[in-house]
Design an enzyme around this catalytic site. Structure first.
Site, PDB file in Angstrom:
ATOM      1  N   LYS A  76       1.002  -1.219  -0.158  1.00  0.00           N
ATOM      2  CA  LYS A  76      -0.019   0.037   0.038  1.00  0.00           C
ATOM      3  C   LYS A  76       0.798   1.130  -0.012  1.00  0.00           C
ATOM      4  O   LYS A  76       2.049   1.380   0.722  1.00  0.00           O
ATOM      5  CB  LYS A  76      -0.755  -0.138   1.296  1.00  0.00           C
ATOM      6  N   SER A 152      -9.359   2.439   3.572  1.00  0.00           N
ATOM      7  CA  SER A 152      -8.341   3.123   2.687  1.00  0.00           C
ATOM      8  C   SER A 152      -7.392   2.064   1.691  1.00  0.00           C
ATOM      9  O   SER A 152      -6.934   2.248   0.919  1.00  0.00           O
ATOM     10  CB  SER A 152      -7.461   4.106   3.287  1.00  0.00           C
ATOM     11  N   SER A 176      -9.468   0.097   7.845  1.00  0.00           N
ATOM     12  CA  SER A 176      -9.048   0.330   6.530  1.00  0.00           C
ATOM     13  C   SER A 176      -8.383  -1.021   5.808  1.00  0.00           C
ATOM     14  O   SER A 176      -7.986  -1.164   4.451  1.00  0.00           O
ATOM     15  CB  SER A 176      -7.896   1.495   6.459  1.00  0.00           C
TER      16      SER A 176
END
Length: 498
Positions: A76, A152, A176
């Site tokens: 990520k 996210s 997330s």
């Protein structure tokens, strides 16, 4: 050359075993991942940075000896620094700043022999539960491209669900990892506070609410990834987390005792729960009972919605304002509303109008919920809830409208009327609506206890995750339970039609 069918048939440990046996080479496995990425990314938009050249260079190094050696991995694009590469955070401000060193976690993945070949999309600064940004655009859900994968860690979840990789790194500050895992039908575990290093540059994020780990297709891959992360030396430790007596992977082979499981489908941050979510929860409860667990309707007595929601908002907005100060120092200039998205700027301004007293009050609220959770888990081994109060939204549904963004920029940017945000009933109402969406997940970021999303239910071809939380430091209990659920209701071969 490995075909996609051969590649997708294996989880990360399975691929590593094939590599160790000489059936596949690391290069062949990487090329299979890249081929799948090139096939699906135009429709899903899950990649923030393409780092295949870095992966090719890594293949020239020794393979490493972990159970995941040779497995391709996507990071990520937040927190996981990679030397010589920008940690972009979906922000044009950061794309020109290259990391001077690997983060502790990235270094652990490299040491384990995993092959890093890209960074996945997220909302700007990882602030939203959907993955849409000005810099990267809209990331879409592999199960239905009209829907969001969540956020996210939305790009990571889309990559695993689309079978680009069996494992992708993620982070979780309010849900997330668990939210996109639930929306994309994959497994996602948020570890205990203090389990995984955020060093060497950080000792915590968002007042200890953020944890890094992974989204995976199999439970055993998640356990193996947690072994790698937990074994990495922490250059600085702010929070204590009890060490695991045996490896998380080995604990999957131990018999799971009958658990005392509390269940609830009432969120802590207000809002309604949709009928398909209640149906999914009831189905999960029935499955737990069929497996012989002791199931009781009960929930921790966390602070009421006004206190809990306010504390979460104060903590996140204050941390966002802090990041602005850090970036200004790094860039050597002031940051204006034109440098970031309207929603990000509104949180910055809100954070700048929070008093020190209120910030410390929010910290005390967080600590109080930790004590409540610890007391609750003296009576119950596990707590089961939905992950989300509704099915995954359509793209753009949760984001502010163009009209709202324009009004926000005029009020908070051009006119500098940020003082109007303090105790503003409109702002507070909008914040409550946003917090209600994460009303099942965020409390466990506040308490610091481990929690996971398990893909056990689908409604109209959209996945619905079930959440399980355990006492701080007891990821072993969650992983053992997840392994049992995976055997009882396998999901590995339930994949979207792309």
């Amino acid at each position: 050359m490995i075909t996609f069918d051969e590649y997708r048939r294996h989880d990360g440990i399975g691929l590593a075993q094939k590599i160790a046996a000489g059936d596949f080479s690391r290069e062949e496995v990487l090329q299979a991942a890249l081929a799948r990425l090139d096939a699906v990314n135009p429709g899903l938009n899950l990649l923030a940075q393409d780092l295949r050249s870095h992966a090719q260079a890594q293949l020239k190094q020794p393979a490493g000896g972990s159970v995941l050696a040779g497995v391709p991995l996507l990071l990520k694009d937040l927190l996981a620094d990679m030397q010589g590469v920008a940690t972009g955070c979906a922000s044009s401000l950061l794309m020109g700043i290259k990391a001077q060193q690997d983060s502790d976690l990235t270094a652990a993945y490299r040491q384990a022999g995993m092959v890093l070949f890209g960074k996945t999309t997220l909302p700007e600064w990882g602030l939203m539960p959907y993955t849409e940004s000005v810099l990267h655009g809209i990331t879409r859900n592999p199960w239905d491209v009209e829907h969001t994968p969540g956020g996210s860690s939305g790009g990571a979840a889309a990559a695993v669900a689309a079978q680009v990789v069996p494992i992708a790194h993620g982070g979780d500050g309010g849900g997330s990892i668990r939210i996109p895992a639930a929306n994309c039908g994959v497994f996602g575990l948020k570890p205990s506070r203090g389990r995984v290093s955020m060093g060497p540059l950080l000792v915590d994020a968002w007042q200890g609410m953020v944890c890094e780990h992974a989204l995976t297709r199999s439970v055993r891959d998640s356990a193996a990834m947690l072994d790698i992360a937990a074994a990495a030396p922490q250059t600085a430790r702010l929070y204590h987390c009890p060490p695991q007596a045996t490896s998380f992977l080995d604990c999957l082979q131990q018999p799971l005792p009958r658990l005392r499981i509390a269940v609830t489908d009432t969120p802590w941050l207000g809002g309604d729960v949709a009928a398909p979510i209640r149906a999914a929860h009831a189905d999960t409860v029935a499955l737990l009972q069929s497996l012989g667990h002791e199931v009781t309707e009960a929930r921790p007595a966390f602070a009421d919605v006004e206190i809990l929601g306010r504390a979460m908002l104060v903590a996140v907005a204050g941390e966002t304002a802090k990041i602005k100060r850090q970036l200004q120092a790094a860039l050597g200039r002031k940051i204006s509303h034109r440098d970031v998205e309207a929603a990000t700027w509104s949180l910055i301004v809100y954070g700048e109008h929070i008093s020190a007293g209120e910030a410390f009050w929010a910290r005390d609220v967080i600590n109080a919920q930790m004590r409540i959770a610890a007391q609750f888990h003296q009576q119950y081994d596990v707590l089961c809830t939905p992950v989300l109060p509704r099915l995954t939204p359509k793209v753009g549904e949760l984001a502010p409208s163009a009209k709202e963004e324009k009004a926000s920029r005029i009020m908070l940017g051009s006119l500098k009327l940020g003082f109007l945000m303090k105790n503003n009933p409109v702002v507070d109402r909008n914040s409550r609506q946003s917090l209600a969406y994460i009303g099942f997940t965020a409390p466990f970021n506040i308490t610091g206890q481990p929690a996971m999303s398990v893909p056990l239910y689908w409604h109209n071809n959209l996945p619905v995750g079930s959440q399980f939380a355990a006492a701080h430091g007891r990821e072993d209990v969650l992983l053992q339970l997840a392994h049992e659920l995976e055997q009882a209701r396998p999901w590995f071969n339930r994949t979207p039609d792309l």
